[in-house]
Each structure stands twice: as C-alpha cells, then as structure tokens.
Design a protein around this motif. Structure first.
Motif, PDB file in Angstrom:
ATOM      1  N   VAL A 205       6.399 -31.750  33.097  1.00  0.00           N
ATOM      2  CA  VAL A 205       5.358 -32.045  32.114  1.00  0.00           C
ATOM      3  C   VAL A 205       5.003 -30.757  31.379  1.00  0.00           C
ATOM      4  O   VAL A 205       4.790 -29.713  31.993  1.00  0.00           O
ATOM      5  CB  VAL A 205       4.094 -32.627  32.800  1.00  0.00           C
ATOM      6  N   LEU A 206       4.950 -30.861  30.060  1.00  0.00           N
ATOM      7  CA  LEU A 206       4.577 -29.734  29.198  1.00  0.00           C
ATOM      8  C   LEU A 206       3.277 -30.073  28.485  1.00  0.00           C
ATOM      9  O   LEU A 206       3.177 -31.109  27.827  1.00  0.00           O
ATOM     10  CB  LEU A 206       5.685 -29.475  28.167  1.00  0.00           C
TER      11      LEU A 206
ATOM     12  N   TYR B 235       5.983 -38.762  24.704  1.00  0.00           N
ATOM     13  CA  TYR B 235       4.973 -37.945  24.028  1.00  0.00           C
ATOM     14  C   TYR B 235       3.622 -38.634  24.108  1.00  0.00           C
ATOM     15  O   TYR B 235       3.521 -39.835  23.900  1.00  0.00           O
ATOM     16  CB  TYR B 235       5.341 -37.736  22.551  1.00  0.00           C
ATOM     17  N   GLU B 236       2.603 -37.847  24.393  1.00  0.00           N
ATOM     18  CA  GLU B 236       1.225 -38.344  24.353  1.00  0.00           C
ATOM     19  C   GLU B 236       0.395 -37.310  23.619  1.00  0.00           C
ATOM     20  O   GLU B 236       0.666 -36.109  23.712  1.00  0.00           O
ATOM     21  CB  GLU B 236       0.649 -38.503  25.772  1.00  0.00           C
ATOM     22  N   ASP B 237      -0.630 -37.765  22.922  1.00  0.00           N
ATOM     23  CA  ASP B 237      -1.579 -36.840  22.318  1.00  0.00           C
ATOM     24  C   ASP B 237      -2.946 -37.138  22.910  1.00  0.00           C
ATOM     25  O   ASP B 237      -3.442 -38.256  22.798  1.00  0.00           O
ATOM     26  CB  ASP B 237      -1.616 -36.977  20.794  1.00  0.00           C
ATOM     27  N   TRP B 238      -3.499 -36.153  23.598  1.00  0.00           N
ATOM     28  CA  TRP B 238      -4.821 -36.310  24.194  1.00  0.00           C
ATOM     29  C   TRP B 238      -5.846 -35.714  23.246  1.00  0.00           C
ATOM     30  O   TRP B 238      -5.808 -34.533  22.952  1.00  0.00           O
ATOM     31  CB  TRP B 238      -4.888 -35.608  25.550  1.00  0.00           C
TER      32      TRP B 238
ATOM     33  N   VAL C 105       5.315 -28.121  36.170  1.00  0.00           N
ATOM     34  CA  VAL C 105       4.233 -27.992  35.192  1.00  0.00           C
ATOM     35  C   VAL C 105       4.487 -26.806  34.266  1.00  0.00           C
ATOM     36  O   VAL C 105       4.766 -25.706  34.722  1.00  0.00           O
ATOM     37  CB  VAL C 105       2.875 -27.791  35.899  1.00  0.00           C
ATOM     38  N   ARG C 106       4.365 -27.058  32.946  1.00  0.00           N
ATOM     39  CA  ARG C 106       4.501 -26.000  31.943  1.00  0.00           C
ATOM     40  C   ARG C 106       3.366 -26.140  30.934  1.00  0.00           C
ATOM     41  O   ARG C 106       2.841 -27.228  30.739  1.00  0.00           O
ATOM     42  CB  ARG C 106       5.821 -26.155  31.189  1.00  0.00           C
TER      43      ARG C 106
ATOM     44  N   VAL D 146       5.696 -34.680  27.208  1.00  0.00           N
ATOM     45  CA  VAL D 146       5.066 -33.642  26.388  1.00  0.00           C
ATOM     46  C   VAL D 146       3.694 -34.165  25.980  1.00  0.00           C
ATOM     47  O   VAL D 146       3.594 -35.210  25.327  1.00  0.00           O
ATOM     48  CB  VAL D 146       5.917 -33.314  25.144  1.00  0.00           C
ATOM     49  N   ILE D 147       2.658 -33.442  26.376  1.00  0.00           N
ATOM     50  CA  ILE D 147       1.287 -33.858  26.062  1.00  0.00           C
ATOM     51  C   ILE D 147       0.677 -32.830  25.133  1.00  0.00           C
ATOM     52  O   ILE D 147       0.517 -31.665  25.503  1.00  0.00           O
ATOM     53  CB  ILE D 147       0.459 -34.025  27.343  1.00  0.00           C
TER      54      ILE D 147
END
Length: 133
Positions: free
Chosen positions: A6-7, A96-99, A34-35, A79-80
C-alpha cells in the motif's frame, strides 16, 4: 501469495500520509508492505502529526518525507491519495482510492487528532479488505 503493498500519497508527505503509514504499520504489522510519498515533499514531518500519533503510542519521528517516484506506484497494489489529485501516475491493474481528509498542516492538535482518528477507521477497513485473516 506475496503480501499486498500500500502506498499513501499526499502533497508534502508530512502529515496525512505519514499518519496513515504509521497506523497501517502499527495495526497490520508485517502482513502488509507500507510506503508513503509526496508530490512536493516537505523537509520534515509535521510535528503536530508526530505529537498526535505519539498520544496513541505510535512513533513516526523516524519517518522522512519522500518524493513520489513512478516505481513507488508501479510496485504497489493499492495507491491511496490524499489531496494530490493528478500528481499521481496511473497504472492499469492497481487499486486507487482518494481519501478526502483535512490537511493537518498549520492546524491545532484538536483538528489533527480528528484527522488521526478518521485515518485509523479507514485503515482498519482497508486491512479487513486486504488481509481478511
């Protein structure tokens, strides 16, 4: 099967993405790689983010803002992004997610605590999706 990677990406890689990385390392241990990175990394981690995380027993003082590289995205399964939008390269086959999170930069500790707790809830959900065990 190899462990998922996960980035977390935000503009400065100094607050939200570092808190998210800290939570994921803390809650998932070695089960998830984790990155974190930033499109325009700051020169240091947000000290208020460090303080907010230390209140819950997570030390992110050793983290250093890192410039987002194409390889970071290519080598990640998820990729978050957190408010960096188009700065992130898109590769087929990645999730891809955008939080939408408040940027903790310049915010008082009370606001940063709310961001921290919001991130924790999202991380817990992410872990159950990536590692059902």
């Amino acid at each position: 099967m190899s462990k998922p990677a996960v980035l977390f990406v935000c503009v400065h890689n100094a607050g939200r993405s570092q808190m998210a990385a800290g939570w994921l390392r803390h809650l998932a241990g070695e089960r998830i790689d984790v990155r974190s990175a930033g499109s325009e990394p700051a020169d240091q981690i947000n000290p208020v983010a460090v303080e907010a995380m230390s209140e819950v027993g997570i030390d992110i003082t050793g983290a250093v803002p890192h410039i987002l590289a194409t390889e970071d995205v290519r080598d990640s399964d998820v990729v978050i992004t957190m408010g960096c939008g188009d700065a992130c390269p898109i590769f087929p086959g990645k999730r891809y997610e955008d939080w939408d999170l408040t940027d903790p930069a310049g915010q008082p500790i009370e606001v940063v605590r709310q961001v921290r707790d919001d991130i924790r809830a999202r991380i817990e959900k992410l872990i159950t999706e990536l590692d059902p065990t």
